[in-house]
Design a protein around this motif. Structure first.
Motif, PDB file in Angstrom:
ATOM      1  N   TRP A  61      -6.063 -11.375  -5.723  1.00 39.86           N
ATOM      2  CA  TRP A  61      -5.291 -11.625  -4.580  1.00 39.86           C
ATOM      3  C   TRP A  61      -3.761 -11.512  -4.714  1.00 39.86           C
ATOM      4  CZ3 TRP A  61      -1.584 -15.633  -4.153  1.00 39.86           C
ATOM      5  CH2 TRP A  61      -0.974 -16.041  -2.909  1.00 39.86           C
ATOM      6  N   LEU A  62      -3.583 -11.759  -6.137  1.00 36.07           N
ATOM      7  CA  LEU A  62      -2.172 -11.619  -6.622  1.00 36.07           C
ATOM      8  C   LEU A  62      -1.650  -9.984  -6.680  1.00 36.07           C
ATOM      9  CD1 LEU A  62      -1.872 -14.057  -9.679  1.00 36.07           C
ATOM     10  CD2 LEU A  62      -0.849 -14.418  -7.383  1.00 36.07           C
ATOM     11  N   ALA A  63      -2.694  -9.239  -6.771  1.00 35.25           N
ATOM     12  CA  ALA A  63      -2.358  -7.764  -6.978  1.00 35.25           C
ATOM     13  C   ALA A  63      -2.183  -7.249  -5.502  1.00 35.25           C
ATOM     14  CB  ALA A  63      -3.411  -6.970  -7.660  1.00 35.25           C
ATOM     15  N   TYR A  64      -2.875  -7.637  -4.386  1.00 31.11           N
ATOM     16  CA  TYR A  64      -3.167  -7.226  -3.286  1.00 31.11           C
ATOM     17  C   TYR A  64      -2.735  -7.972  -2.138  1.00 31.11           C
ATOM     18  CZ  TYR A  64      -5.895  -3.309  -5.329  1.00 31.11           C
ATOM     19  OH  TYR A  64      -6.325  -2.251  -6.078  1.00 31.11           O
ATOM     20  N   HIS A  65      -2.380  -9.123  -2.490  1.00 35.86           N
ATOM     21  CA  HIS A  65      -1.734 -10.230  -1.340  1.00 35.86           C
ATOM     22  C   HIS A  65      -0.659  -9.257  -0.533  1.00 35.86           C
ATOM     23  CE1 HIS A  65      -0.777 -13.501   0.877  1.00 35.86           C
ATOM     24  NE2 HIS A  65       0.496 -13.498   0.344  1.00 35.86           N
ATOM     25  N   PRO A  66      -0.790  -9.052   0.593  1.00 34.74           N
ATOM     26  CA  PRO A  66       0.280  -8.190   1.442  1.00 34.74           C
ATOM     27  C   PRO A  66       1.354  -8.914   2.100  1.00 34.74           C
ATOM     28  CG  PRO A  66      -1.689  -8.762   2.688  1.00 34.74           C
ATOM     29  CD  PRO A  66      -2.054  -9.198   1.460  1.00 34.74           C
ATOM     30  N   THR A  67       2.567  -8.194   1.881  1.00 40.19           N
ATOM     31  CA  THR A  67       3.634  -9.086   2.430  1.00 40.19           C
ATOM     32  C   THR A  67       4.005  -8.753   3.849  1.00 40.19           C
ATOM     33  OG1 THR A  67       4.665  -8.855   0.157  1.00 40.19           O
ATOM     34  CG2 THR A  67       6.217  -9.047   1.884  1.00 40.19           C
ATOM     35  N   LYS A  68       4.625  -9.533   4.761  1.00 42.50           N
ATOM     36  CA  LYS A  68       4.873  -9.283   5.887  1.00 42.50           C
ATOM     37  C   LYS A  68       5.687  -7.926   6.303  1.00 42.50           C
ATOM     38  CE  LYS A  68       4.816 -13.908   7.457  1.00 42.50           C
ATOM     39  NZ  LYS A  68       5.485 -15.167   8.036  1.00 42.50           N
ATOM     40  N   PRO A  69       5.450  -7.001   7.395  1.00 43.52           N
ATOM     41  CA  PRO A  69       6.323  -6.251   7.486  1.00 43.52           C
ATOM     42  C   PRO A  69       7.781  -6.292   7.902  1.00 43.52           C
ATOM     43  CG  PRO A  69       4.869  -6.237   9.431  1.00 43.52           C
ATOM     44  CD  PRO A  69       4.175  -7.214   8.219  1.00 43.52           C
ATOM     45  N   ILE A 121      10.413  -0.147  11.161  1.00 43.59           N
ATOM     46  CA  ILE A 121       9.436  -0.933  10.672  1.00 43.59           C
ATOM     47  C   ILE A 121       8.949  -0.495   9.306  1.00 43.59           C
ATOM     48  CG2 ILE A 121       7.128  -1.909  11.168  1.00 43.59           C
ATOM     49  CD1 ILE A 121       7.304  -0.989  14.097  1.00 43.59           C
ATOM     50  N   ARG A 122       9.328  -1.224   8.299  1.00 42.79           N
ATOM     51  CA  ARG A 122       9.056  -1.070   7.022  1.00 42.79           C
ATOM     52  C   ARG A 122       7.861  -1.650   6.496  1.00 42.79           C
ATOM     53  NH1 ARG A 122      10.913  -2.567   1.706  1.00 42.79           N
ATOM     54  NH2 ARG A 122      12.091  -4.292   2.701  1.00 42.79           N
ATOM     55  N   ASN A 123       6.963  -1.109   5.716  1.00 38.53           N
ATOM     56  CA  ASN A 123       5.925  -1.616   4.923  1.00 38.53           C
ATOM     57  C   ASN A 123       6.317  -1.884   3.632  1.00 38.53           C
ATOM     58  OD1 ASN A 123       3.609  -2.339   3.676  1.00 38.53           O
ATOM     59  ND2 ASN A 123       2.368  -0.617   4.165  1.00 38.53           N
ATOM     60  N   PRO A 124       6.521  -3.134   2.949  1.00 40.62           N
ATOM     61  CA  PRO A 124       6.974  -3.341   1.532  1.00 40.62           C
ATOM     62  C   PRO A 124       5.925  -3.097   0.685  1.00 40.62           C
ATOM     63  CG  PRO A 124       6.826  -5.361   2.861  1.00 40.62           C
ATOM     64  CD  PRO A 124       6.624  -4.246   3.759  1.00 40.62           C
ATOM     65  N   ASN A 125       4.710  -3.085   1.164  1.00 43.79           N
ATOM     66  CA  ASN A 125       3.470  -3.129   0.171  1.00 43.79           C
ATOM     67  C   ASN A 125       3.218  -2.001  -0.689  1.00 43.79           C
ATOM     68  OD1 ASN A 125       2.287  -6.265   0.861  1.00 43.79           O
ATOM     69  ND2 ASN A 125       2.615  -5.070   2.861  1.00 43.79           N
ATOM     70  N   ARG A 126       3.032  -2.021  -2.125  1.00 45.31           N
ATOM     71  CA  ARG A 126       2.748  -0.604  -2.512  1.00 45.31           C
ATOM     72  C   ARG A 126       1.186  -0.293  -2.669  1.00 45.31           C
ATOM     73  NH1 ARG A 126       7.334   1.409  -5.209  1.00 45.31           N
ATOM     74  NH2 ARG A 126       9.006  -0.093  -5.271  1.00 45.31           N
ATOM     75  N   LYS A 172       1.280   3.039   2.493  1.00 49.30           N
ATOM     76  CA  LYS A 172       2.027   2.037   1.535  1.00 49.30           C
ATOM     77  C   LYS A 172       3.522   2.438   1.365  1.00 49.30           C
ATOM     78  CE  LYS A 172      -2.622   2.584  -0.339  1.00 49.30           C
ATOM     79  NZ  LYS A 172      -3.479   3.052  -1.689  1.00 49.30           N
ATOM     80  N   HIS A 173       4.258   1.560   1.483  1.00 51.14           N
ATOM     81  CA  HIS A 173       5.622   1.351   1.030  1.00 51.14           C
ATOM     82  C   HIS A 173       6.326   2.559   2.056  1.00 51.14           C
ATOM     83  CE1 HIS A 173       9.306   1.173  -1.748  1.00 51.14           C
ATOM     84  NE2 HIS A 173       8.928   0.030  -1.516  1.00 51.14           N
ATOM     85  N   ALA A 181      -6.588  -1.884   2.314  1.00 46.13           N
ATOM     86  CA  ALA A 181      -6.527  -1.758   0.921  1.00 46.13           C
ATOM     87  C   ALA A 181      -7.884  -0.874   0.271  1.00 46.13           C
ATOM     88  CB  ALA A 181      -6.405  -2.929   0.092  1.00 46.13           C
ATOM     89  N   GLY A 182      -7.640   0.332   0.109  1.00 46.68           N
ATOM     90  CA  GLY A 182      -8.493   1.250  -0.387  1.00 46.68           C
ATOM     91  C   GLY A 182      -9.665   1.622   0.757  1.00 46.68           C
ATOM     92  N   ASP A 183     -11.032   0.998   0.734  1.00 47.69           N
ATOM     93  CA  ASP A 183     -12.040   1.025   1.778  1.00 47.69           C
ATOM     94  C   ASP A 183     -11.888  -0.160   2.368  1.00 47.69           C
ATOM     95  OD1 ASP A 183     -12.168   3.935   1.161  1.00 47.69           O
ATOM     96  OD2 ASP A 183     -13.741   3.436  -0.303  1.00 47.69           O
ATOM     97  N   ILE A 184     -11.086  -1.156   1.804  1.00 52.11           N
ATOM     98  CA  ILE A 184     -11.580  -2.317   2.564  1.00 52.11           C
ATOM     99  C   ILE A 184     -10.174  -2.535   3.601  1.00 52.11           C
ATOM    100  CG2 ILE A 184     -11.200  -5.042   2.082  1.00 52.11           C
ATOM    101  CD1 ILE A 184     -12.076  -4.372  -0.832  1.00 52.11           C
ATOM    102  N   ARG A 185     -10.902  -3.099   4.750  1.00 53.94           N
ATOM    103  CA  ARG A 185      -9.929  -3.393   5.955  1.00 53.94           C
ATOM    104  C   ARG A 185     -10.156  -5.062   6.175  1.00 53.94           C
ATOM    105  NH1 ARG A 185     -10.004   1.587  10.200  1.00 53.94           N
ATOM    106  NH2 ARG A 185      -9.931   3.171   8.753  1.00 53.94           N
ATOM    107  N   SER A 186      -8.971  -5.546   6.737  1.00 55.92           N
ATOM    108  CA  SER A 186      -9.064  -6.791   6.862  1.00 55.92           C
ATOM    109  C   SER A 186      -9.367  -7.193   8.460  1.00 55.92           C
ATOM    110  CB  SER A 186      -7.695  -7.606   6.652  1.00 55.92           C
ATOM    111  OG  SER A 186      -6.751  -7.130   7.453  1.00 55.92           O
TER     112      SER A 186
END
Length: 248
Positions: free
Chosen positions: A84-92, A122-127, A160-161, A208-213
């Motif tokens: 969760w800490l590694a992949y927790h997404p940030t709002k765009p 629109i910026r995606n800040p997640n790496r 990503k980013h 994230a990878g092959d996982i979609r929320s």
């Protein structure tokens, strides 16, 4: 001559020993043999099935099973927390870069026909997480009342980013408004400064990878002051930096 044999007396170290001897001979029901401490403990630990108050002690394998289960749950929780800490997404992040107006007409009964164009970043800040947008609608409001119809934007995919730029044209069709909104907009345009709000509503999901929320609702509100004069057509200055708030 008759020989007289002396009578011998029985000497014991314990005065109760003859009594015990007598009890053994007659089978006294209350007789309990002496036991050493080890035999006494074994006798006390022997389960009495006739006694309902007796509880068998928990065996060691069962306790080890519970201990392994607790350790497994703790490790699983730590792994989930790390992910969760590694992949927790940030709002765009949304930014209004520029604005232009191509029409502002007021008719009676109170109707407003406003046509505007905005450049939106629109910026995606997640790496580690990419973003999908769908059912994204945009409209313009004045004094918390829409002055343009909603415009459906095309689906978006942000790597990503990364950053995506949009330039939608919003409005064109007349929209019924209250007299206060119609008169206030015309009056503010006469002063040369109009406070507008650009709103975007839709849904997004993370990848994230092959996982979609699952889908999440998103509501973006960008408040801005526009240097707008009545009868002017073209790009208008943005007074200050528009602030965009993202609610999910």
């Amino acid at each position: 001559m008759t020989e007289h044999r002396p009578h011998h007396q029985i000497q014991t170290d314990d005065d109760d020993e003859p009594t015990h001897h007598h009890q053994r001979q007659h089978g006294h029901p209350h007789f309990q043999p002496k036991m050493n401490p080890h035999q006494r403990n074994m006798h006390m630990e022997k389960p009495n099935m006739a006694n309902p108050r007796y509880y068998a002690p928990m065996n060691r394998p069962k306790r080890e099973h519970y201990l392994c289960l607790i350790i497994t749950l703790l490790l699983l929780g730590i792994i989930i927390l790390i992910i969760w800490l590694a992949y927790h997404p940030t709002k765009p992040h949304f930014t209004v870069a520029s604005a232009a107006i191509f029409g502002l007409n007021a008719t009676s009964p109170p109707l407003l026909a406003v046509t505007m164009q905005f450049s939106i970043l629109i910026r995606n800040p997640n790496r580690r997480v990419s973003i999908y947008f769908d059912n994204l609608n945009a409209f313009v409001s004045y004094r918390d009342q829409p002055i343009t119809p909603r415009v459906l934007l095309p689906p978006l995919y942000l790597e990503k980013h990364s950053t995506v730029a949009l330039s939608p044209v919003i409005g064109g069709s007349p929209v019924p408004v209250s007299p206060e909104v119609s008169n206030g907009l015309i009056q503010d345009a006469g002063y040369g400064v109009v406070g507008l709000k650009l709103a975007l509503l839709g849904r997004l999901k993370w990848k994230a990878g092959d996982i979609r929320s699952a889908h999440y609702s998103i509501y973006v509100k960008c408040d801005m002051l526009v240097g707008l004069k009545k009868g002017f057509v073209g790009q208008v200055p943005l007074l200050g930096s528009p602030i965009c708030n993202v609610d999910m």
